[in-house]
Design an enzyme around this catalytic site. Structure first.
Site, PDB file in Angstrom:
ATOM      1  N   TYR A  90      16.852  29.741   8.227  1.00 24.08           N
ATOM      2  CA  TYR A  90      15.706  30.562   8.607  1.00 24.08           C
ATOM      3  C   TYR A  90      15.554  30.615  10.125  1.00 24.08           C
ATOM      4  O   TYR A  90      15.707  29.606  10.812  1.00 24.08           O
ATOM      5  CB  TYR A  90      14.418  29.984   8.013  1.00 24.08           C
ATOM      6  CG  TYR A  90      14.280  30.209   6.531  1.00 24.08           C
ATOM      7  CD1 TYR A  90      14.168  31.490   6.004  1.00 24.08           C
ATOM      8  CD2 TYR A  90      14.239  29.124   5.656  1.00 24.08           C
ATOM      9  CE1 TYR A  90      14.024  31.692   4.638  1.00 24.08           C
ATOM     10  CE2 TYR A  90      14.091  29.316   4.287  1.00 24.08           C
ATOM     11  CZ  TYR A  90      13.985  30.597   3.784  1.00 24.08           C
ATOM     12  OH  TYR A  90      13.843  30.794   2.442  1.00 24.08           O
ATOM     13  N   LYS A 106       0.847  -1.190   0.000  1.00 22.81           N
ATOM     14  CA  LYS A 106       0.000   0.000   0.000  1.00 22.81           C
ATOM     15  C   LYS A 106       0.886   1.244   0.000  1.00 22.81           C
ATOM     16  O   LYS A 106       2.091   1.155   0.266  1.00 22.81           O
ATOM     17  CB  LYS A 106      -0.918  -0.011   1.228  1.00 22.81           C
ATOM     18  CG  LYS A 106      -0.192   0.050   2.566  1.00 22.81           C
ATOM     19  CD  LYS A 106      -1.165  -0.177   3.728  1.00 22.81           C
ATOM     20  CE  LYS A 106      -0.455  -0.157   5.061  1.00 22.81           C
ATOM     21  NZ  LYS A 106      -1.346  -0.590   6.161  1.00 22.81           N
TER      22      LYS A 106
HETATM   23  C1  LIG Z   1      -0.612  -1.607   6.776  1.00 24.88           C
HETATM   24  C2  LIG Z   1      -1.184  -2.869   7.275  1.00 24.88           C
HETATM   25  C3  LIG Z   1      -0.339  -3.909   7.693  1.00 24.88           C
HETATM   26  C4  LIG Z   1       1.158  -3.759   7.787  1.00 24.88           C
HETATM   27  O1  LIG Z   1       1.494  -3.032   8.943  1.00 24.88           O
HETATM   28  P1  LIG Z   1       3.026  -2.798   9.339  1.00 24.88           P
HETATM   29  O2  LIG Z   1       2.964  -2.137  10.660  1.00 24.88           O
HETATM   30  O3  LIG Z   1       3.626  -1.925   8.291  1.00 24.88           O
HETATM   31  O4  LIG Z   1       3.659  -4.141   9.373  1.00 24.88           O
HETATM   32  C5  LIG Z   1      -0.933  -5.101   8.056  1.00 24.88           C
HETATM   33  N1  LIG Z   1      -2.278  -5.254   8.024  1.00 24.88           N
HETATM   34  C6  LIG Z   1      -3.111  -4.272   7.656  1.00 24.88           C
HETATM   35  C7  LIG Z   1      -4.582  -4.496   7.654  1.00 24.88           C
HETATM   36  C8  LIG Z   1      -2.602  -3.048   7.272  1.00 24.88           C
HETATM   37  O5  LIG Z   1      -3.423  -2.070   6.885  1.00 24.88           O
END
Ligand SMILES: *Cc1c(COP(=O)(O)O)cnc(C)c1O
Length: 385
Positions: A276, A55
């Site tokens: 800055y 994702k």
């Molecule tokens: C993003 C996600 C993961 C992975 O989580 P991490 O903390 O990056 O390992 C697993 N399950 C779901 C449903 C997620 O949305």
């Protein structure tokens, strides 16, 4: 005409064009590190199948760039239907899971066409499936809200949701899924795990519970491990439970390096300031390097003076405020540094020195996840072994 690039900074991939020289900033995605991290995760959850979570464009690494390093996974899990299409376009024929399921009924057409598995977390998604015309029954992951109160059926609604799905001709196998809110900390997973056990007790189907933190910290226990683990961040080489443990503790290697060159070196006298707001004032004569990286590249603007950075692989610190296109670094430990010297903002420096993204994140009051995902589109990226 294709011109050979004279810029030693950019690998040949970027040099086969007449485009002007880019700014001297560059990110590298390390295929070998992705492969290595997947092996570590498999060792932490022996026998379980493993979703590579891609994702947010593979946590900012780029799905296409990360694919080669992640293709040893058993499936790809993501949120966005367009991302699912990209994974299929790369030639992946194995499982793809939509972690939030479909957002509207017509998404089910694409699930049928691309053979996507999808999460069911609310009743409307079951209604849509019941109305969906398909020859090919679909695989679904039924999600339990075991206490995080984000997505999923409440425990008292779970079994009726299961029964509805099981009665649909549109549905093939039903797996059970939940997500932990505290797998990375002392609170742990016990209460949520118990809720999952109660809700799913006796129901047939595969189980999936573990994100990265749960995979590394709790998946030695077979009942927690389940059939599928879902480690995201750890595959990219960041520790899910930083700062309690660092990536080295878990044997993880950074999959992303962000590096940029010094554009200038300034000699400061006592009382001179940098950047800055003049937030940093020299207390002794010092040399300061100006790095071609700023918040518009994805470096966190909130990183304060003292945030770690490597120059020529040697650890030093940022000084003053991060600006849009530049930041400043203390060159005290680096008498040899000059314009053109390489600064590593996170990842692996020449010579192999590592600056964990988690250390930069912690200094800036955030987490490695956010820094990776924020890598800006203007930064050129290449893939290396
Ligand atoms: C993003 C996600 C993961 C992975 O989580 P991490 O903390 O990056 O390992 C697993 N399950 C779901 C449903 C997620 O949305």
């Amino acid at each position: 005409m294709v011109r050979r690039c004279q810029n030693p900074w950019h690998p040949p991939l970027w040099c086969l064009s007449d485009s002007p020289m880019p700014r001297p900033i560059h990110a590298t995605i390390h295929t070998g590190a992705l492969r290595h991290n997947l092996q570590r995760l498999r060792a932490a959850a022996p026998g379980a199948r493993l979703w590579a979570i891609v994702k947010a464009n593979a946590y900012g690494h780029g799905i296409e760039r990360a694919f080669d390093g992640l293709r040893g996974a058993d499936g790809f899990a993501l949120l966005d239907l367009a991302e699912a299409e990209r994974v299929r376009t790369l030639g992946w024929r194995g499982p793809i899971l939509l972690l939030e399921g479909v957002f509207e009924p017509r998404d089910l057409e694409l699930c049928s066409r691309l053979n996507l598995w999808h999460t069911i977390h609310r009743e409307a998604q079951i209604d849509w499936l019941a109305a969906h015309k398909t020859q090919q029954p679909q695989r679904v992951f039924l999600k339990l809200n075991s206490g995080m109160n984000r997505l999923g059926f409440a425990p008292e609604r779970y079994r009726s949701a299961y029964a509805r799905l099981a009665a649909l001709p549109q549905v093939d196998e039903i797996a059970h899924m939940t997500h932990f809110s505290d797998a990375d900390s002392g609170k742990g997973i016990a209460a949520q795990w118990a809720a999952f056990q109660r809700a799913t007790d006796g129901l047939p189907g595969e189980r999936s519970l573990c994100n990265s933190a749960a995979t590394l910290r709790h998946a030695q226990d077979e009942a927690v491990r389940g059939d599928w683990v879902r480690p995201g961040i750890a595959a990219y080489g960041s520790a899910p439970d930083s700062p309690e443990h660092d990536a080295a503790h878990w044997g993880l290697r950074p999959a992303m390096t962000l590096a940029a060159r010094l554009l200038a070196v300034n000699q400061l006298s006592v009382g001179d300031s940098v950047g800055y707001g003049s937030t940093f004032v020299a207390e002794a004569p010092m040399r300061v390097g100006v790095v071609a990286c700023g918040y518009a590249d994805g470096y966190p603007r909130h990183a304060p003076t003292g945030t770690p950075v490597l120059v020529h692989g040697v650890r030093t610190r940022t000084v003053g405020r991060v600006s849009m296109d530049m930041l400043a670094v203390d060159l005290a430990p680096l008498p040899q540094a000059q314009p053109g010297s390489l600064a590593t903002l996170w990842g692996v420096a020449e010579g192999g020195a590592v600056l964990p993204i988690d250390e930069v994140a912690q200094a800036a009051g955030t987490i490695g996840y956010e820094l990776m995902c924020a890598l800006a589109p203007r930064v050129p990226v290449s893939v290396a072994e």
